[in-house]
Design an enzyme around this catalytic site. Structure first.
Site, PDB file in Angstrom:
ATOM      1  CG  HIS A 150       4.411   5.981   4.882  1.00 10.32           C
ATOM      2  ND1 HIS A 150       3.166   5.681   5.063  1.00 10.32           N
ATOM      3  CD2 HIS A 150       4.443   6.595   3.505  1.00 10.32           C
ATOM      4  CE1 HIS A 150       2.491   5.962   3.907  1.00 10.32           C
ATOM      5  NE2 HIS A 150       3.076   6.224   3.084  1.00 10.32           N
ATOM      6  NE  ARG A 181      -1.516   4.225   0.887  1.00 10.82           N
ATOM      7  CZ  ARG A 181      -0.778   5.076   0.707  1.00 10.82           C
ATOM      8  NH1 ARG A 181       0.558   4.843   0.468  1.00 10.82           N
ATOM      9  NH2 ARG A 181      -1.144   6.408   0.387  1.00 10.82           N
ATOM     10  CD  GLU A 201       2.182   3.511   7.244  1.00 15.81           C
ATOM     11  OE1 GLU A 201       1.999   4.636   7.324  1.00 15.81           O
ATOM     12  OE2 GLU A 201       2.465   2.669   6.366  1.00 15.81           O
TER      13      GLU A 201
END
Length: 322
Positions: free
Chosen positions: A286, A239, A267
């Site tokens: 991601h 994270r 994000e």
């Protein structure tokens, strides 16, 4: 007819990942591939929907948003936990929340961490850019092998242990630290227990594998980054907020370290974010869990969950999986 929104399909894979025919026969299903960060825009999009199907930790559902969605009856999330959803607010509203299993056991994210290590060590992004610009090796700095280097793991859970096994297979020395890690657990995983400062000082590559919680935000801060070797690589597939972002940007700007990042504090990463301009950052959008094996299970089980809810017999309730 029941209205269903399928959110967060950023790669446009939802339709092809499962059979939607049974659900489409009973409900009006709308797919959304873009990401919205503005609450007003999210409310405008979702206020008429009865059921919302989301992808894990993409669109957040805090209490103030939930209160503004009067038609919401069910929220489907993927994975077994989702820290961006206010379960208490959903329960207070009487909204049913369901979850899914995953299609793999962490290998996808662990393998991506290894890929980022190799990309950083062998300067693959720079080489790719050079060829696409009409050049070849000119301007691409020589890389280094992973064999014989020291890998430091911040966190030694399931993913950290997998990455550690990859490092050992490549002939690396593997150190590990976390706030609750014991020497016995480290030895049982086949790695060396290390104090945090020693790990940061000795490691050529550092890979972070921690759960995001209030006590782990900024677990890698300015002092930690200052301890790293010049030219060392920090990899984050967990994270974004685990690393203090201003401190990371300063270390990158000073040409002290390289960062290989799959996760970010916000994000999607904003277009004007300084990480996009950093020559010492390797960026991945991601992709950690974004593999076919996961998407097929995520969407198949999400569809099963919605059909069960429509039948009045909900399954895979998130509260039961905590």
């Amino acid at each position: 007819m029941t209205k269903i929104a399928v959110l967060d399909d950023w790669q446009g894979v939802a339709r092809a990942s499962a059979d939607w025919s049974l659900l489409s026969a009973r409900a009006d299903v709308t797919f959304f591939e873009d990401a919205l960060s503005d609450e007003e825009a999210i409310v405008r999009r979702l206020r008429d929907f009865d059921i919302v199907m989301t992808m894990r930790e993409r669109t957040p559902f805090p209490a103030n948003l939930i209160e503004r969605l009067p038609n919401l009856q069910m929220l489907s999330v993927t994975g077994m936990r989702n820290r961006s959803v206010d379960l208490h607010a959903l329960e207070a509203r009487g909204v049913t929340v369901t979850c899914t299993q995953a299609g793999e056991s962490g290998e996808a994210t662990a393998e991506l961490a290894l890929a980022l290590m190799l990309a950083a060590a062998r300067r693959l992004p720079a080489g790719d850019a050079a060829i696409r610009a009409g050049g070849f090796q000119g301007g691409v700095a020589p890389g280094f092998t992973l064999h014989g280097k020291t890998l430091g793991l911040i966190g030694l859970g399931r993913l950290g242990s997998l990455v550690g096994s990859y490092g050992k297979a490549l002939g690396m020395r593997v150190l590990a630290w976390s706030p609750n890690l014991t020497m016995e657990r480290a030895v049982a995983s086949g790695v060396e227990y290390s104090a945090k400062s020693e790990l940061l000082t000795e490691a050529d590559l550092i890979s972070i594998h921690m759960v995001l919680a209030p006590e782990t935000i900024g677990i890698i801060g300015e002092r930690d980054l200052s301890l790293m070797k010049p030219g060392a690589v920090v990899v984050n597939t967990s994270r974004g907020p685990l690393i203090d972002e201003p401190a990371l940007l300063a270390a990158l700007a000073a040409d002290k370290i390289t960062a290989a990042l799959d996760v970010f504090s916000q994000e999607p990463l904003p277009e004007d974010h300084p990480l996009r301009r950093s020559r010492n950052a390797i960026l991945s959008p991601h992709l950690g869990y974004c593999v076919r094996e996961n998407f097929e299970v995520f969407y198949r089980q999400s569809i099963e969950n919605v059909l069960a809810f429509l039948d009045g017999t909900p399954i895979r309730l998130l509260a039961q999986a905590k």
